[in-house]
Design an enzyme around this catalytic site. Sequence first.
Site, short mmCIF file in Angstrom:
data_model
loop_
_atom_site.label_atom_id
_atom_site.label_comp_id
_atom_site.label_asym_id
_atom_site.label_seq_id
_atom_site.Cartn_x
_atom_site.Cartn_y
_atom_site.Cartn_z
CD GLU A 39 -1.46 -2.28 2.02
OE1 GLU A 39 -2.32 -2.84 2.42
OE2 GLU A 39 -0.37 -2.64 1.95
N GLY A 42 11.60 -38.55 -2.67
CA GLY A 42 11.27 -39.81 -3.42
C GLY A 42 9.90 -40.20 -2.95
#
Length: 397
Positions: free
Chosen positions: A89, A334
């Site tokens: 902002e 894995g």
Amino acid sequence: MLGGCVLAAACQTPSALFPIGPSPATNSGMDHNRIDQRYMAAAIRLARRNEGLTGTNPSVACVLVRDDGEGWYVVASAITAPGGRPHAEPIALAEAGSLAKGATAYVTLEPCAHHGRTPPCAQTLIDAGIARVVTAVVDPDERVNEKGHAMLRAEGIHVTAGCMAKEAAEGLAAYLIQKAKNRAQVTLKLAVSADGFIGIEGKGQVAITGPVARAQSHLMRARHHAILVGAATVIEDDPELTCRLPGLQGRSPIRIVLDPNGRVQPGAAAIRTAGQGRTIIVLGEAVPQAHRLALQAAGCTIMPCEMEKGRVALPELLEDMAAAGIHSVLVEGGAKTAAAFLQEGLVDQVMLFNGAGKIGGTGKPVTSPVGERQLAAFEKRETLTLGEDTLTRYTAR
């Protein structure tokens, strides 16, 4: 919105993503809701640029729009700066200058309402003379949580909350999960061959997808705080676990290796290059001190872990990661590592690459740990075609 599919926009500046100046033709005939959705969608896309770069703060975008009688147009746009400060902002307001007065601000997360290193963003919007604020997601931080909206309304600013909340929440998921569950967000990434395998035992890295899919995989790494694998992956594949896209090498994530038994040696690629990027090795208490010292000498950080039934206690590990400022983790381990996260119910998102080729028929292929039964706990969100391969995104139900 598929995390990581906006590759072309990743290196553009905010101003390059929006036309500056009146554009009545593109807004003609659009009702207010459609205008809100149009500019909020633009803010959501913009916010994704700095994912993984804003520390413990979320990557938020602010787009300032006004209509001076000739049609709606963007006067400024900004994203949370790398490191988390300043917020979007004040950056956008500074860019807009006097044009901020009377404008509408589209912000992907409720403006903060508390004093920290800087004044509250809600107060900054008030001081700039913003006439209307449209937000997507309420900030669950107890210091905010509708207090930002209340500050704005108390000053007579019209607030519209919840615009495209579901879409914005996807990009803010790591922040929202950390606040709600006190742990890091987990994205499981797998590449599966056409015959259902993820590799061949003893063969190291096996190419399953083509170059387009691999580029998307590296972009995913750039968007996460950390990438996590098990010791077996490091030993068998010897990966570097970095982002190797041109221009994004500096956005490689923190590397985390689950090695409760101290199997990974200092000669592994991820350890040898520890000086080039933070590398965390998760070790059990029984690992010899000499091995710990060797890893530390190579530049690694040691993270102790709790054990449960001979395995790393993953819920506690994710809590420790969140406490250390790691709020998003890409699991590329894995089959065993992937299965462990799935069994614990800790996977928030699955990114499933499906390769066009087959790898069975030679050696001992490794079956994918993700099948129909596992995916039943997830909602299919979208599928992207990447050359001959596909990428499908699933989110936890």
